[in-house]
Design an enzyme around this catalytic site. Sequence first.
Site, short mmCIF file in Angstrom:
data_model
loop_
_atom_site.label_atom_id
_atom_site.label_comp_id
_atom_site.label_asym_id
_atom_site.label_seq_id
_atom_site.Cartn_x
_atom_site.Cartn_y
_atom_site.Cartn_z
N HIS A 1 14.04 -2.18 -2.28
CA HIS A 1 13.99 -1.12 -3.27
C HIS A 1 13.09 0.05 -2.87
O HIS A 1 11.92 -0.13 -2.59
CB HIS A 1 13.50 -1.72 -4.60
CG HIS A 1 13.40 -0.73 -5.72
ND1 HIS A 1 12.35 -0.72 -6.60
CD2 HIS A 1 14.21 0.28 -6.08
CE1 HIS A 1 12.52 0.24 -7.48
NE2 HIS A 1 13.64 0.87 -7.18
N GLY B 1 12.00 3.50 -4.75
CA GLY B 1 12.10 3.91 -6.15
C GLY B 1 12.32 5.37 -6.42
O GLY B 1 11.92 5.87 -7.48
N GLU C 1 4.72 1.06 -5.93
CA GLU C 1 5.03 0.30 -7.15
C GLU C 1 6.48 -0.14 -7.19
O GLU C 1 6.82 -1.17 -7.79
CB GLU C 1 4.71 1.14 -8.39
CG GLU C 1 5.71 2.22 -8.76
CD GLU C 1 5.80 3.38 -7.78
OE1 GLU C 1 6.84 4.04 -7.72
OE2 GLU C 1 4.81 3.62 -7.06
N ASP C 2 7.38 0.61 -6.52
CA ASP C 2 8.80 0.28 -6.54
C ASP C 2 9.07 -1.09 -5.95
O ASP C 2 9.86 -1.87 -6.48
CB ASP C 2 9.61 1.35 -5.81
CG ASP C 2 8.97 1.79 -4.50
OD1 ASP C 2 8.00 1.13 -4.05
OD2 ASP C 2 9.43 2.78 -3.92
N PHE C 3 8.41 -1.41 -4.83
CA PHE C 3 8.59 -2.71 -4.18
C PHE C 3 8.19 -3.85 -5.12
O PHE C 3 8.90 -4.85 -5.26
CB PHE C 3 7.76 -2.76 -2.91
CG PHE C 3 7.77 -4.10 -2.21
CD1 PHE C 3 8.77 -4.42 -1.32
CD2 PHE C 3 6.77 -5.03 -2.45
CE1 PHE C 3 8.79 -5.66 -0.68
CE2 PHE C 3 6.77 -6.26 -1.81
CZ PHE C 3 7.78 -6.58 -0.93
#
Length: 395
Positions: free
Chosen positions: A209, A211, A236-238
Site C-alpha cells: 500500500h 497511500g 502511516e499508509d503501510f
Amino acid sequence: MNQLNIDTIYVLALAFFTLWSALWIVHILAILHGKFRLHRKKTEICTEDMYPGVSILKPLTGIDPNLAENLESFFTLAYPRYEILFCVENDKDPALKIVQELMEKYPNIVTKVFKGASKVGANPKINNIYKAFQDSVYDLILVSDSGIKMKNDTLLDMVAYMTDKTGLVHQMPYTSDKEGFPAVLEKIYFGTVQSRIYLAADFLRRNCHTGMSTLLRKSVLEGKGGLKTFGCYLAEDFFICRYFKEKGWRTTISSQPAMQNSGVCDISYFQARMTRWAQLRVAMIPLVIIFEPLSECMVIGVFAAWASSVLFQWNYTTFYLTHILTWFLCDWILITTVQNGALPFNKFKFVVGWLVRECSGPYIFFNALITPDIQWRNRVFKLSWGGVIKDFATV
C-alpha cells in the site's frame, strides 16, 4: 581449494541463481496480473448500497502549477454522493484561494475547509486531515494527495472494488503524461520498478500500500482508535494496511492507476523522493538492506551470471547481456500494460531513460543508507527501527 570452500561457492551460486529465478517469477506475475486487472471496468458495485457516500479528504500544503487542475478533477467526478473536505495547516496557505475559486465554480458539490492542523502525533499528514476525518459524514473515506488527478469515473471504479469483505482499496502509483526527460524517467520508474512490485504483491495479497489515493472504511479504523493511532509513523499508509489485514479485511488495488500530476518535475526532485522512500523501507523492514539492491537488474545480473558459470559452466558475458535484454523487453511490456495506450515518448527515449534508471537505482539506495535523516517538504525526521518517528524539526 579445499572441499569446504568449494561447497561454500556452490551454495552461494545456488542462492543467487534461486533469487534471480524468483525475481523473474515476480516479473511475469506483474505482467500477467497487470493485463488481467488494470483498466478493466466493473459493471456492478458489489455493496449493500448501490452508491455508498464517500468523504474525500484532501490534505493541502502550498501550491504547485498543476494544483488547480488536480483539485478541479475532484469536482467533476461522475459519482452521485460525495463530499470534499479540504485540509490546510494554517489559514494563510495559498492553496485556499484555489479551493475558494473552485467552490464558487461548483456550488452543487458539498465541500468543507478545515484550517489548522491537530496535534495527535508527529505525522504531519495525519495531523492535517484529522479534523476532517472526525467530521466526515460517510463511512467510506478517500484519502487523496494534492498531486493526484482523477478521471471522472475513477471514484466509481474504486468503490466497485469495495466488496463486503474488502476494507481498503488503493490505486497503484503512476504518472500523468508530461514533457521533458525528468517526466520520462519518472514514468519509467513507476511503470516498471514500482508497478512490478506493486502488481506482484497485490496478486499475492501482500502489503504494498502506498497511500497517495486510498479508499478505506472509517469504522474499521475507529476500532483501532482512529487515525491518531498511526500518527507515530511517517509511512502511516503501510501500517494502516497492515492493520486492515490483521483484522481479516481484504485490501486490493482498483483497475485505474493513480495519476500523479505534480507541477514540479526535475531530476533532483525525483531522486530526493526515491531516496526518502528507500529510507522509509529500510526503517520499516531492515531486511530491505540486503534484498533491495539484489533486486536491481544490473546487480542481480552480475551475481546470476557468475552463478550460472559456476553451476552450469555457461558463458558469463552472454548470460549477463541476455539477462539485461530480456529484463528490458519485459519492462517495455509492463509499462505499456500500465499505460494502456501509446507512451508519450518514443522508444529511443525509453531506452535512455531505462538505462539511467537502472544504473542510478543502486546509487540512490546506498545514498539513502548513508543519509540518516528524512526530509519531507519543510520538515526533517529521524526514524527508529520499525518506522516510528523518533524526532523531527521544521526547516
